[in-house]
Design an enzyme around this catalytic site. Structure first.
Site: not given
Length: 335
Positions: A125, A174, A207, A231, A235
């Site tokens: 971002y 990751k 993941d 992010d 959520d």
């Protein structure tokens, strides 16, 4: 001692009605604040021609504490997300999203109590090198992770865990594929973890984290991760406790903090007295905790919990048939 002045951005859509509800609740709980109201988003655009007027930025800088409703960034070329702009402008490097199970919500799980701490200024971002080839066939974006940024957010996460008597911090990454960026984040977070022998540090690939959150969310305590992953995960965590209507968020920097409802401005129900104000009430609880007013925060939290658990005048998303004002009245009565 001078009174704390809080900058208030009511926001767009349902923003004004839910922010007013939160301010009523704060007053009833005995919080003696002064409020400075400023505009941002579509409301500001219509009044001033700007999404983020200078007067709003000045008020945020001056008062250091801001409570904000949801803002609408117009979709289209040339409009940057207002939330991203605010985070960059004030170096609000830590995004803090706690989720707690409330009895009476339509949630699939019970006994969830997870804090997701997300780096707010770097990663995918950062907006660096967003390129589209002239023929429109190739797009490119760069992710930037700095050692300083990774260390700062990891320290913030472990300090939060220690302060709140949490047992474990899960570092989500990751690094198996994104060896440079995620690799640097993981390596730095590991070094920070070694300074906190009293707190268990766990590492998990993003993941797998998503799968584990769905299968056994109670294993998580504090999660720390980079911008994009944070992010998504925050959520997902909101979904575990009944959705974004039950999820507040804080954006915290060195000397400035913005507390907000994390859901959208829901223009379809604006002005209809239907919105659930819980997210922004929970954000104001976060604000009180930041200001070290724990007793008042706890008072509001237990009033809110009791309203939801008893189903007293709850809104439609909580299984009731009442509106914002009725729900707020139920909370106020318990204070």
């Amino acid at each position: 001692m001078s009174k704390q002045t809080i900058t208030v951005i009511k926001g767009d859509g349902i923003g004004p009605s839910i922010v007013e509800a939160a301010i009523e609740v704060l007053a009833k709980a005995g919080c003696d604040f002064d409020y400075e109201y400023v505009d941002a988003g579509l409301t500001a655009l219509e009044k001033t021609g700007e999404l983020l007027p200078q007067a709003t930025l000045d008020a945020i800088a001056r008062n250091k504490i801001t409570l904000k409703g949801p803002l609408t960034t117009p979709v289209g070329d040339g409009f940057t997300s207002i939330n991203v702009t605010l985070r960059k402008q004030f170096s609000l490097y830590a995004n803090v999203r706690p989720v707690i199970s409330f009895k009476g919500t339509k949630a699939r799980y019970e006994n969830i109590d997870i804090i997701t701490i997300r780096e707010n200024t770097e990663g995918m971002y950062s907006g660096h090198r967003q390129l589209l080839s002239e023929d429109g066939l190739v797009a490119e974006a760069s992710s930037i992770i700095t050692r300083e940024g990774a260390e700062r957010i990891a320290v913030f996460a472990f300090e939060t865990a220690r302060r709140e008597n949490r047992k474990k911090v899960t570092i989500v990454h990751k690094a198996n594929i994104l060896k440079s960026t995620s690799g640097l984040f993981l390596k730095t977070a590991r070094e920070v973890a070694a300074r906190y022998p009293d707190i268990e540090a766990q590492e998990m690939i993003v993941d797998n984290t998503c799968m584990q959150l769905v299968m056994n969310p109670q294993q998580f305590d504090v999660i720390v991760t980079t911008n994009l992953f944070g992010d998504i995960l925050s959520d997902l965590c909101a979904g575990l406790v009944g959705g974004l209507g039950m999820a507040p968020g804080a954006n915290i920097g060195k000397d400035c903090a913005i507390f907000e409802a994390v859901h959208g401005s829901a223009p379809d129900i604006a002005g209809k007295n239907l919105a659930n104000p819980s997210s922004v009430i929970l954000a104001s609880i976060q604000m009180l905790e930041y200001l070290q007013m724990q007793d008042k925060a706890e008072k509001i939290r237990s009033a809110l919990a009791d309203v939801i658990a008893s189903g007293d005048r709850t809104t439609r998303d909580l299984g009731g048939s009442f509106g914002t004002t009725d729900f707020t009245a139920a909370v106020l009565e318990r204070l």
